[in-house]
Each structure stands twice: as structure tokens, then as C-alpha cells.
Design a protein around this motif. Sequence first.
Motif, mmCIF file in Angstrom:
data_model
loop_
_atom_site.group_PDB
_atom_site.id
_atom_site.type_symbol
_atom_site.label_atom_id
_atom_site.label_comp_id
_atom_site.label_asym_id
_atom_site.label_seq_id
_atom_site.Cartn_x
_atom_site.Cartn_y
_atom_site.Cartn_z
ATOM 1 N N ASN A 88 -2.225 4.141 -3.956
ATOM 2 C CA ASN A 88 -3.447 3.368 -3.707
ATOM 3 C C ASN A 88 -4.539 4.245 -3.109
ATOM 4 O O ASN A 88 -5.733 4.013 -3.321
ATOM 5 C CB ASN A 88 -3.157 2.192 -2.767
ATOM 6 N N ASP B 266 -7.886 3.127 -6.216
ATOM 7 C CA ASP B 266 -8.002 1.792 -5.623
ATOM 8 C C ASP B 266 -7.417 0.696 -6.517
ATOM 9 O O ASP B 266 -6.929 -0.318 -6.022
ATOM 10 C CB ASP B 266 -9.478 1.458 -5.343
ATOM 11 N N HIS C 31 0.833 -1.199 0.000
ATOM 12 C CA HIS C 31 0.000 0.000 0.000
ATOM 13 C C HIS C 31 0.870 1.251 0.000
ATOM 14 O O HIS C 31 1.758 1.410 0.840
ATOM 15 C CB HIS C 31 -0.916 0.012 1.223
ATOM 16 N N SER D 17 -3.534 -3.368 -8.255
ATOM 17 C CA SER D 17 -4.417 -4.356 -7.619
ATOM 18 C C SER D 17 -4.471 -5.669 -8.401
ATOM 19 O O SER D 17 -4.931 -6.686 -7.887
ATOM 20 C CB SER D 17 -5.834 -3.787 -7.479
#
Length: 296
Positions: A75, A79, A71, A83
Amino acid sequence: MQTTDKPHILLIDGMALLFRSFFATSVFGQYFRNEHGVPTNGVQGFARHVLTAKQMMQPTHMAVCWDMGMHTFRNDLFDGYKSNRPAPPEEMQPQFDMAKDISKMLGWKNFGEIGMEADDLIGSMACKWQDEANITIVSGDKDLLQLLTPTTKIAFTKKGYSIYDEYTYKRFLDEYEIEPSVFADVKAFMGDSSDGYPGVKGIGPKTALQLIQTYGSVEGVIDSLHELKPGQQKKIEENLEMLLLSKKLATIHCEMELPIELNDLLIPSYTNELLEQLEQAGFGMTSRHARSLYTI
């Protein structure tokens, strides 16, 4: 332009070399477990990479930069950032701390900050000392091209431990015909599937580069939308928010506070005692490689 009368700093992307080394041998099921059964293949390869680079490039100073967890502030901005990347294999998990330990044992300074990426540390160090030293960055990450200057070059890992694809400021200008500092603007349009941000859908690398060559920056393109083809205008207008966000994600943060002095990065000499400690710690391959490169 790089000159020989300045200090020479070697900035190592530790995580890039660790991952590269791990997968280079794990694909054949070779993990080089120590006496406790813990895999060491990534660590041994990382150390061999850095020792070889040190011997080839002859730096006077060195820093090894690390990511500190998955993280980061990117991020928080998006989001979906990185990922899509799978978790590291189980055999790699213990090697993150081991790599930092062996780096410390060899006298290399480790740097990492929670919430930031290794790229940001590398960028901040390169900017901090670009007028005082010649700088070579070792990595496999093309995002670092934006850090090129007349005194900073990048050696991208290519094959084995000693073959690199070296980019200088001049080579970049010749190939891209833009300043390295706006390479992030190119990435903002084309996106980056490995980092998980899309850029502007429908605009690929060639068009992205042409736009920056013509208008100089993302903001320059936006200000000149009326000059573009209708199709390009529509794509950019429909993805304007993501375009601006992608630039933030692609831009390396070069203004981290670094409470260190250049002399803190001086490279120590190796001794027989140190190499014996490496043997005892289960890093015999690294110790033997060091002995083969340096006269102790």
C-alpha cells in the motif's frame, strides 16, 4: 523432487481458508453462533479444513500464516493496492482472533507480521526450508504459483474440505513453459483486478505469458521493445512505470527474517483433554471432526 525421507511441512494460508469457510455458509445465513451469540462459521470451517488437510497430507510440521490488517508495504508503494475490496462483514469481525485462538489450542503455530502479507511469510518459509524438507502450501491464491520448486507444491482449494487442484513444479512447467519464479512477471503485464493494480492496459493473460516465454522477464521485454509489434511497444511505453511497479506488487517477498527453527513447527498429538477444552470453548463441531479423523 519430493521424497519421503524428508520432513514434510504444511504451510497454511489461514486467511484464505477462513474467508472461504465464512462465505461458504454465510450465503445460507448459517453462522453457527456460540452460547454468547458470536458467529463461529468461518472458524469452524477453517479448523475443519486444516484438520482434513493434515489427515490427508500427513505432514510432520505445520505453520499457519495470517495477514495482520489491511495495510502492508504494498500500500505504501501503490495507494490503489487492494483498495477495491470491501470491508469484511460484521459477522466475520470477531472470527479473526478466534481462528488464531483455535489454531493455537490445536498446537498449530501462528505467524503474522504487521506490514507484510501471509504470502510473504509462506514464501519466506518455503525458501528457508526448501532444501531441508518437502513443502505443501494450502491456499486459494494463484499468486503463490511463483513459489513452486521441485520440493514445493501447492494444493489449491477446489471443492469441500478434501478436493484440491494440486500444482507441482513439473505441472507448472508443462502448462506455462516458464519457470515459476517469473510468474510475477506475467502478472506484472496482465495486472490483477482483485488486487487493484492494472499492469499494462491492453495486454491480457495470453499475450503476457507469450512475452515472458519469449523474453524471460519484464526487464527482458523492455530491453527488446524494438522487436515487438508497434502496438505492443506503444502500450508498454505508455505504461512503463506501472509495469515496473506491478512487478513489485506481484512479487512475493521471500527474504523475511524468521527467528524460528524447523523443530518449532512440529505437530503435537491430540488428546481427549484438548478436545474437551475445544468443546468447552464453544468449538464442538471442530472437536467432533477431530475425533472422527484421529484415534485419541
